[in-house]
Motif scaffolding. Structure first.
Motif, short mmCIF file in Angstrom:
data_model
loop_
_atom_site.label_atom_id
_atom_site.label_comp_id
_atom_site.label_asym_id
_atom_site.label_seq_id
_atom_site.Cartn_x
_atom_site.Cartn_y
_atom_site.Cartn_z
N PHE A 43 0.90 -1.23 0.01
CA PHE A 43 -0.06 -0.07 0.16
C PHE A 43 0.81 1.33 0.11
N GLU A 44 1.79 1.58 1.01
CA GLU A 44 2.52 2.69 0.85
C GLU A 44 3.23 2.93 -0.08
N PRO A 45 4.03 2.03 -0.60
CA PRO A 45 5.21 2.30 -1.84
C PRO A 45 4.13 2.57 -3.06
N PHE A 46 3.09 1.76 -3.19
CA PHE A 46 2.22 2.06 -4.37
C PHE A 46 1.72 3.43 -4.15
N LEU A 47 1.10 3.96 -3.05
CA LEU A 47 0.55 5.37 -2.91
C LEU A 47 1.72 6.34 -3.24
N LEU A 48 3.05 6.08 -2.68
CA LEU A 48 4.05 7.07 -3.01
C LEU A 48 4.21 7.11 -4.49
N LEU A 49 4.12 5.96 -5.12
CA LEU A 49 4.33 5.93 -6.48
C LEU A 49 3.37 6.68 -7.28
N LEU A 61 -21.79 9.10 8.35
CA LEU A 61 -20.73 8.11 8.13
C LEU A 61 -20.53 8.06 6.81
N PHE A 62 -21.55 8.03 6.02
CA PHE A 62 -21.31 7.73 4.75
C PHE A 62 -20.77 9.03 3.90
N GLY A 63 -20.92 10.23 4.64
CA GLY A 63 -20.33 11.64 4.02
C GLY A 63 -18.84 11.40 4.08
N ALA A 64 -18.28 10.60 5.32
CA ALA A 64 -16.83 10.56 5.43
C ALA A 64 -16.00 9.73 4.63
N LEU A 65 -16.99 8.97 3.93
CA LEU A 65 -16.49 7.63 3.18
C LEU A 65 -16.19 8.24 1.86
N PRO A 66 -15.20 7.52 0.92
CA PRO A 66 -14.20 6.41 1.38
C PRO A 66 -13.26 6.78 2.22
N ALA A 67 -12.72 5.76 2.98
CA ALA A 67 -11.50 6.17 3.55
C ALA A 67 -10.30 6.75 2.92
N PRO A 68 -9.54 7.49 3.87
CA PRO A 68 -8.22 8.08 3.11
C PRO A 68 -7.56 7.38 2.17
N GLU A 69 -7.44 6.08 2.49
CA GLU A 69 -6.74 5.01 1.56
C GLU A 69 -7.03 4.94 0.14
N SER A 70 -8.21 5.57 -0.01
CA SER A 70 -8.67 5.68 -1.48
C SER A 70 -7.80 6.36 -2.59
N ALA A 71 -6.92 6.77 -1.67
CA ALA A 71 -5.58 7.62 -2.67
C ALA A 71 -4.91 6.45 -3.45
N ILE A 72 -5.07 5.17 -3.24
CA ILE A 72 -4.41 4.34 -4.01
C ILE A 72 -4.96 4.12 -5.33
N LEU A 73 -6.25 4.56 -5.65
CA LEU A 73 -6.76 4.43 -6.74
C LEU A 73 -6.30 5.39 -7.83
N LEU A 74 -5.53 6.49 -7.39
CA LEU A 74 -4.81 7.00 -8.34
C LEU A 74 -3.52 6.49 -8.99
N VAL A 102 -3.74 13.25 -3.04
CA VAL A 102 -2.62 14.13 -2.47
C VAL A 102 -3.35 14.34 -1.02
N GLU A 103 -4.55 14.89 -0.85
CA GLU A 103 -4.80 15.49 0.37
C GLU A 103 -5.24 14.28 1.35
N ASP A 104 -5.66 13.09 0.40
CA ASP A 104 -5.84 11.93 1.46
C ASP A 104 -4.75 11.40 2.02
N ALA A 105 -3.57 11.28 1.06
CA ALA A 105 -2.25 10.79 1.64
C ALA A 105 -1.50 11.84 2.67
N ARG A 106 -1.99 12.89 2.66
CA ARG A 106 -1.53 13.81 3.84
C ARG A 106 -2.20 13.38 4.86
N GLN A 107 -3.54 13.16 5.01
CA GLN A 107 -4.43 12.70 5.88
C GLN A 107 -3.86 11.12 6.72
N LEU A 108 -3.17 10.41 5.95
CA LEU A 108 -3.07 9.00 6.40
C LEU A 108 -1.53 9.42 7.10
N VAL A 109 -0.80 10.41 6.95
CA VAL A 109 0.51 10.39 7.79
C VAL A 109 0.44 11.35 8.79
N VAL A 110 -0.85 12.06 9.04
CA VAL A 110 -0.70 12.97 10.07
C VAL A 110 -0.93 12.55 11.46
#
Length: 678
Positions: free
Chosen positions: A197-203, A293-306, A670-678
């Motif tokens: 997950f993390e290396p592919f997100l960074l890529l 709850l639905f409004g907060a979805l999908p989780a920030p890990e959705s950044a992997i879809l990029l 990018v915004e979701d990736a930032r949330q994942l490491v905060v």
């Protein structure tokens, strides 16, 4: 304040760990002087308190952070020095500190982002040396770090830097030093699918940085990469991430259809990629709670879809493995099944926020790329490629439930239908609809070209397409000025005319074809009105539908280059409606049939020639389904359609045509990736 029984000194009301005291001494001292060497040794020898450091840094405004530039520069440069020392645990603690520090200070809204961030991190004179050292050190650790945990921490630090400084020129340091080999080596040496997950997100973040402005080296790397073992690991990681993201929606509202066992539904839980507050819920949420709850979805890990989109777009081998890989256990999902499942949930909830719509659009781009590839489309449309896919059933109306393995093309048809059905509103996302119709047309043209006949509830597809036409007609005044509406209306008519003219090449039985024609007859008045409100009529129409008097209103005309084609297509539908309307509902048993001929005057197919043909039909006020079928069957003998040319051809995907949409999707990631490491 109570005194200590040993020292007789007053004890603090709350205990502060020594590392927190060091944080406060560093950032809250009015008259700052560079700390001595002993301070830094102790600072990085103690385990960091990431929560307290984050809280202290986030309390500072952008201007206050700039005022503390001496402190921030000393912390940043010393942390890099500790990371490069190779001394444990100092290097690990320094990476944790760097990640929190970068995530907190880079997200602030500076007046001059690039120059202010340079000031906060290193200063103009030292920035080149300091940032180059940081990137080189992270690259080295990711490639050959002493422990797997240390390598993961280096990737997270790189994500914090990349996502935080994405709008500045600092990311160019990551493009000058290519991290791709190190990231691929890390993935190759990983054991668990989610380690990807993390290396592919960074890529994904690095591959999208200014890719439309210069030749991004990571894009070139994606295109040339052929290591199948690494690609398969990435595919499994993407699949598990998609399943976990989908389960975030399931955790809010369990819509498990009949046939999904408890094990197959919950097998991917516990992966840590679920919606906030959804995990462990014992009672179903109220309507308001579910909405939140639905409004907060999908989780920030959705950044992997990029990154998933980029790999699918650049690398055909990735697409092949993505579509064909299957799990060893029968109760687990294949990666592509998980991707389709998540896409289904994203599209049913796309109306909730622009963020959800952007991720849904990214997945539709990925799907479009795949269905445009003949090799992948063959797999998607074949019986051999059948998979079981869980589709979203959280909103009515529901499509018929199909248990067991299905041809993937029929799954995509269901996704398209649900996307259209559940997002109709006056502020229509016309782009999203254009993508779904484009995917549908590409699948149908492949089925027709290969004479592939699929069992499917086709009547639901006809109903949905014509319902969309009705909606576009009803709210034309609200929608006609949207820049994507001409594309949507053109695609919609093209799909319908293609099905009318070529349905016999891919529909499995006559009843599916009959149903299409009957629904066209039922919608006749609306088709005529649709033509008029979107100004699709030719300059002179030689034949007018009996329903034309029902039309009203005008809209901005289509571009001239589409005018003739669209006029021909819409007139084809109207003539078909007129033909069968005459047979089904007129009292006279001898009525003219409608034959399509090219108009010699303007070269279009918009004109209609009428030839009287006797059709003996017993007329009734109410016709039974069998009688309707019989009349329509007879009507085929007198119906000749010359559909406009070009219906089965479409423009192949060109990334440059969708720059704004892809940039918006990248900003979300990018915004979701930032949330994942905060």
């Amino acid at each position: 304040m109570e005194a200590s029984p040993l020292t007789q000194q007053s004890r603090p009301e709350t205990f502060k760990p020594k590392i927190v005291q060091l944080y406060e001494n560093l950032f809250k001292t009015p008259d700052y002087a560079e700390p001595p060497e002993g301070f830094w040794r102790e600072f990085f020898l103690l385990p960091p308190d990431k929560g307290q450091l984050r809280e202290i840094l986030e309390q500072l405004s952008a201007d206050e952070t700039l005022e503390l530039q001496a402190q921030t520069q000393h912390l940043f440069t010393r942390a890099i020095r500790e990371v490069s020392s190779g001394v444990a645990p100092n290097n690990s603690y320094a990476l944790d500190t760097l990640t929190v520090f970068l995530a907190s200070v880079l997200k602030k809204k500076y007046t001059n982002p690039s120059s202010d961030i340079i000031t906060v991190l290193a200063g103009l004179d030292e920035v080149d040396h300091v940032i180059s050292d940081l990137v080189a050190i992270l690259d080295s650790i990711i490639r050959n770090g002493g422990t797997f945990d240390l390598r993961v921490k280096a990737i997270r630090t790189a994500i914090a830097m990349t996502s935080g400084a994405y709008k500045t020129g600092l990311i160019s340091y990551f493009t000058h030093r290519d991290l791709f080999p190190s990231l691929m080596k890390f993935i190759n040496e990983s054991d668990a699918p989610l380690d990807v997950f993390e290396p592919f997100l960074l890529l994904g973040l690095l591959a999208n940085y200014n890719k439309f402005e210069f030749q991004n080296p990571y894009q070139l790397r994606l295109d040339d990469f052929v290591n199948e073992n690494v690609i398969q690991k990435i595919v499994w990681g993407v699949g598990l991430s998609c399943a976990a993201l989908r389960n975030g929606y399931v955790a809010v509202q369990d819509d498990a259809p009949e046939g999904w066992t408890l094990s197959s539904t919950l097998i991917f839980f516990g992966l840590g990629i679920l919606a906030p507050g959804a995990k462990g819920r014992t009672n179903p949420p109220t309507a308001e709670e579910a909405k939140e709850l639905f409004g907060a979805l999908p989780a920030p890990e959705s950044a992997i879809l990029l990154g998933t989109y980029d790999f699918a777009n650049a690398n055909k081998l990735f697409g092949i493995h993505f579509v064909t890989l299957i799990p060893e256990k029968s109760n687990e999902e294949s990666p592509f099944s998980s991707f389709l499942s998540l896409t289904s949930y994203l599209l049913q909830h796309a109306y909730r926020s622009a963020r959800v719509a952007h991720y849904a659009e990214l997945n539709l781009f990925t799907l479009r790329i795949m269905v445009e590839d003949a090799t992948l489309c063959k797999q998607i449309c074949s019986e051999e490629g059948k998979r079981k896919v869980r589709l979203c059933r959280q909103r009515q109306p529901y499509l018929p439930l199909v248990n067991g393995d299905r041809v993937l093309a029929t799954v995509i048809f269901d996704i398209v239908i649900d996307a259209v059905t559940h997002n109709l509103r006056r502020r229509l996302d016309a782009r999203l609809y254009s993508h779904t119709i484009a995917i549908l047309l590409r699948l149908l043209t492949y089925l027709s070209a290969t004479k592939t006949r699929l069992s499917y509830h086709w009547s639901e597809l006809w109903r949905t397409l014509l319902s969309l036409m009705r909606f576009l007609t009803t709210y034309a005044s609200d929608l006609s000025h949207h820049p994507s509406i001409p594309s949507l209306t053109t695609s919609l008519i093209d799909v319908l005319v293609f099905c009318v003219s070529s349905g016999d090449t891919f529909l499995p039985d006559p009843s599916s074809y009959d149903d299409l024609f009957y629904k066209i007859v039922e919608t006749g008045p609306m088709i005529s009105k649709f033509r008029d409100v979107y100004a699709m009529a030719p300059s002179s129409t030689s034949a007018v539908s009996p329903h034309a008097a029902d039309s009203a209103g005008t809209a901005s005309p289509l571009p001239n280059k589409n005018k003739k084609h669209q006029a021909a297509a819409i007139e084809t539908l109207i003539s078909v409606s007129t033909h069968f309307y005459t047979l089904l509902f007129h009292e006279d048993s001898t009525k003219p049939s409608t034959t399509r001929k090219a108009d010699e005057a303007d070269g279009s197919s918009a004109a209609t020639a009428v030839t009287p043909v006797a059709i003996p039909v017993a007329r009734k006020k109410h016709l039974s389904p069998r009688e309707v079928h019989h009349i329509i069957k007879q009507g085929y003998d007198t119906l000749s359609i010359q559909a406009p040319e070009g219906l089965s051809t479409w423009v192949k995907w060109r990334e440059a045509d969708w720059k704004p949409e892809l940039k918006r999707g990248a900003r979300c990631a990018v915004e979701d990736a930032r949330q994942l490491v905060v």
